[in-house]
Design a protein around this motif. Structure first.
Motif, PDB file in Angstrom:
ATOM      1  N   ALA A 159       0.832  -1.204   0.000  1.00 39.24           N
ATOM      2  CA  ALA A 159       0.000   0.000   0.000  1.00 39.24           C
ATOM      3  C   ALA A 159       0.868   1.256   0.000  1.00 39.24           C
ATOM      4  O   ALA A 159       0.469   2.292  -0.539  1.00 39.24           O
ATOM      5  N   ASN A 173      -8.498   7.456   0.935  1.00 39.69           N
ATOM      6  CA  ASN A 173      -8.735   7.994   2.284  1.00 39.69           C
ATOM      7  C   ASN A 173      -7.546   8.845   2.706  1.00 39.69           C
ATOM      8  O   ASN A 173      -7.708   9.916   3.298  1.00 39.69           O
ATOM      9  N   GLU A 174      -6.339   8.363   2.405  1.00 35.74           N
ATOM     10  CA  GLU A 174      -5.122   9.099   2.742  1.00 35.74           C
ATOM     11  C   GLU A 174      -5.044  10.403   1.938  1.00 35.74           C
ATOM     12  O   GLU A 174      -4.648  11.439   2.467  1.00 35.74           O
ATOM     13  N   ASP A 179      -4.856   0.885  -4.505  1.00 35.29           N
ATOM     14  CA  ASP A 179      -5.245   0.484  -3.164  1.00 35.29           C
ATOM     15  C   ASP A 179      -6.239   1.551  -2.713  1.00 35.29           C
ATOM     16  O   ASP A 179      -5.879   2.718  -2.545  1.00 35.29           O
ATOM     17  N   THR A 180      -7.483   1.156  -2.551  1.00 31.54           N
ATOM     18  CA  THR A 180      -8.524   2.147  -2.258  1.00 31.54           C
ATOM     19  C   THR A 180      -8.273   2.906  -0.954  1.00 31.54           C
ATOM     20  O   THR A 180      -8.786   4.013  -0.783  1.00 31.54           O
ATOM     21  N   ALA A 181      -7.471   2.335  -0.057  1.00 30.14           N
ATOM     22  CA  ALA A 181      -7.118   3.059   1.170  1.00 30.14           C
ATOM     23  C   ALA A 181      -6.348   4.340   0.840  1.00 30.14           C
ATOM     24  O   ALA A 181      -6.368   5.304   1.611  1.00 30.14           O
TER      25      ALA A 181
END
Length: 173
Positions: free
Chosen positions: A12, A33-34, A28-30
């Motif tokens: 990630a 958010n970042e 990475d879909t996270a």
């Protein structure tokens, strides 16, 4: 969190990337958010900018630009490879801008969308990222371009909608 691509293992921490070997974009879909929380670049069009930038690399691959760069990079110093990488990345930003122009012409953009993309480009420039993470900038280590350059080239693609406007390899960036 992590994956195996045609370009090798990626975590990630790698962030979104394009792999020319398997011709896939990895997200990475996270990261999104970042992008919003850590970098202050929220919104659907900020995310679309990131995705379209990576798709821009696919376009470069199809046009033969990435293979030429990757071959030439093997014969370059690290400093020269970084300078050329900046030009490749800024062209992908310009191609993302062309896609943005197309979405505008289709009537898909909403009020504030362009500003979201420009803010995202601003927030993920090498100078801004380095200043945030280490308190100072090291221009010779840049490999994506400054915030101002990333905004400039996305905007150039958006304003013109023309591939020929995205020649980052001739003249100053």
């Amino acid at each position: 969190g992590q994956t195996q691509s045609g370009c090798g293992f990626a975590s990630a921490a790698t962030g979104p990337f394009y792999c020319p070997q398997d011709r896939k974009v990895y997200l990475d879909t996270a990261f999104f958010n970042e992008l919003s929380r850590k970098f202050g670049a929220s919104g659907d069009f900020a995310e679309a900018y990131v995705v379209s930038h990576e798709v821009g690399h696919h376009v470069q691959n199809l046009l033969g630009i990435l293979p030429k760069f990757n071959e030439a990079r093997q014969r370059m110093s690290e400093a020269d490879a970084n300078k050329m990488s900046v030009r490749v990345e800024l062209q992908a930003d310009c191609f993302a801008g062309i896609w943005g122009k197309f979405t505008q012409q289709k009537g898909i953009l909403e009020a504030g969308d362009l500003e979201e993309a420009l803010n995202a480009a601003q927030q993920i420039g090498d100078d801004t990222l380095q200043k945030r993470s280490q308190g100072y900038v090291v221009p010779e280590s840049f490999n994506h371009g400054t915030s101002a350059q990333r905004v400039k080239w996305f905007k150039r693609g958006f304003d013109t909608g023309q591939m020929q406007a995205c020649d980052t390899f001739s003249g100053p960036v």
